[in-house]
Motif scaffolding. Structure first.
Motif, PDB file in Angstrom:
ATOM      1  N   ILE A  49      19.049  29.502 -69.417  1.00 44.53           N
ATOM      2  CA  ILE A  49      17.790  29.228 -68.716  1.00 44.53           C
ATOM      3  C   ILE A  49      17.557  30.278 -67.624  1.00 44.53           C
ATOM      4  CG2 ILE A  49      16.363  27.424 -67.684  1.00 44.53           C
ATOM      5  CD1 ILE A  49      18.539  25.447 -68.575  1.00 44.53           C
ATOM      6  N   GLY A  50      17.763  31.536 -67.953  1.00 42.58           N
ATOM      7  CA  GLY A  50      17.535  32.624 -67.010  1.00 42.58           C
ATOM      8  C   GLY A  50      18.789  33.126 -66.315  1.00 42.58           C
ATOM      9  N   GLY A 157      11.308  30.592 -73.099  1.00 48.25           N
ATOM     10  CA  GLY A 157      10.159  30.138 -72.321  1.00 48.25           C
ATOM     11  C   GLY A 157      10.584  29.108 -71.292  1.00 48.25           C
ATOM     12  N   LYS A 158       9.590  28.504 -70.674  1.00 44.67           N
ATOM     13  CA  LYS A 158       9.872  27.494 -69.659  1.00 44.67           C
ATOM     14  C   LYS A 158      10.626  26.327 -70.293  1.00 44.67           C
ATOM     15  CE  LYS A 158       7.806  24.767 -66.032  1.00 44.67           C
ATOM     16  NZ  LYS A 158       6.621  24.321 -65.358  1.00 44.67           N
ATOM     17  N   PRO A 159      11.812  25.996 -69.734  1.00 42.54           N
ATOM     18  CA  PRO A 159      12.613  24.940 -70.361  1.00 42.54           C
ATOM     19  C   PRO A 159      12.036  23.543 -70.121  1.00 42.54           C
ATOM     20  CG  PRO A 159      13.671  25.696 -68.362  1.00 42.54           C
ATOM     21  CD  PRO A 159      12.471  26.583 -68.577  1.00 42.54           C
ATOM     22  N   ASP A 160      12.293  22.669 -71.064  1.00 42.25           N
ATOM     23  CA  ASP A 160      11.960  21.252 -70.934  1.00 42.25           C
ATOM     24  C   ASP A 160      13.035  20.660 -70.018  1.00 42.25           C
ATOM     25  OD1 ASP A 160      11.878  18.459 -71.189  1.00 42.25           O
ATOM     26  OD2 ASP A 160      11.319  18.552 -73.315  1.00 42.25           O
ATOM     27  N   PHE A 161      12.670  20.400 -68.757  1.00 42.97           N
ATOM     28  CA  PHE A 161      13.670  19.979 -67.772  1.00 42.97           C
ATOM     29  C   PHE A 161      14.359  18.682 -68.176  1.00 42.97           C
ATOM     30  CE2 PHE A 161      15.204  18.523 -63.542  1.00 42.97           C
ATOM     31  CZ  PHE A 161      16.044  19.596 -63.301  1.00 42.97           C
TER      32      PHE A 161
END
Length: 177
Positions: A49-50, A157-161
């Motif tokens: 996640i980055g 992409g933006k993770p599903d938190f």
């Protein structure tokens, strides 16, 4: 039940429980660990996640004793406050600056500095300054690398938190706030 029968029954029960595998990399107490040389460009690379990680030693290498991961991240990369229930962590900065909060203490670590984050104590970190930060993360015992691999398999992409929280929970980690 007499003492002899009790001891015999207890020993069999204990042996049965002990035979249940708990880690894939478990070794017998007298089995020596195998030496390993890891070059700077070697290791399994995972984008968590980055958080850019390279596994240098895993539980497979250390019989579950510890994991050693190199992280190289740009300014702004961060992990929010969270708590581990299974492992202690040590963060040692090799290059750059890392703002670390452990418990109630927040400080900026520079090259050569380290922070110890014991299990059950909230902690977080963020790369600060204007250069990349290279950090060695050590986790005792091993196992957290399995979570990092699972997190690294999430779609780009933006993770599903909520998915992140569920995966971390399976490994004894919970986020705060």
């Amino acid at each position: 039940m007499n003492r002899k029968d009790f001891l015999k029954t207890s020993a069999l029960g204990t042996a049965t429980i002990a035979a249940i595998p708990t880690k894939v990399w478990a070794t017998t107490p007298n089995e020596p660990l195998k030496p390993k040389i890891v070059r700077k460009e070697e290791g399994q690379k995972v984008n968590v996640i980055g958080d850019q990680q390279t596994f240098k030693l895993t539980g497979e290498d250390t019989a579950g004793k510890f994991t050693l991961i190199e992280e190289v991240n740009p300014p702004g990369t961060m992990i929010p406050p969270h708590v581990h229930t299974k492992e202690d962590e040590i963060f040692k900065v090799l290059e750059g600056k890392l703002e670390v909060t452990v418990g109630e203490t927040t400080t900026i670590l520079e090259a050569g500095d380290l922070a110890f984050a014991p299990k059950n104590i909230p902690h977080s970190w963020k790369v600060v300054g204007d250069t990349d930060c290279k950090t060695i993360l050590s986790a005792f015992p091993a196992g957290i690398e399995l979570m990092f691999v699972e997190l690294g398999q999430l779609p780009p992409g933006k993770p599903d938190f909520q998915k992140v929280v569920a995966i971390c929970k399976n490994y004894g980690i919970r986020f705060l706030g």
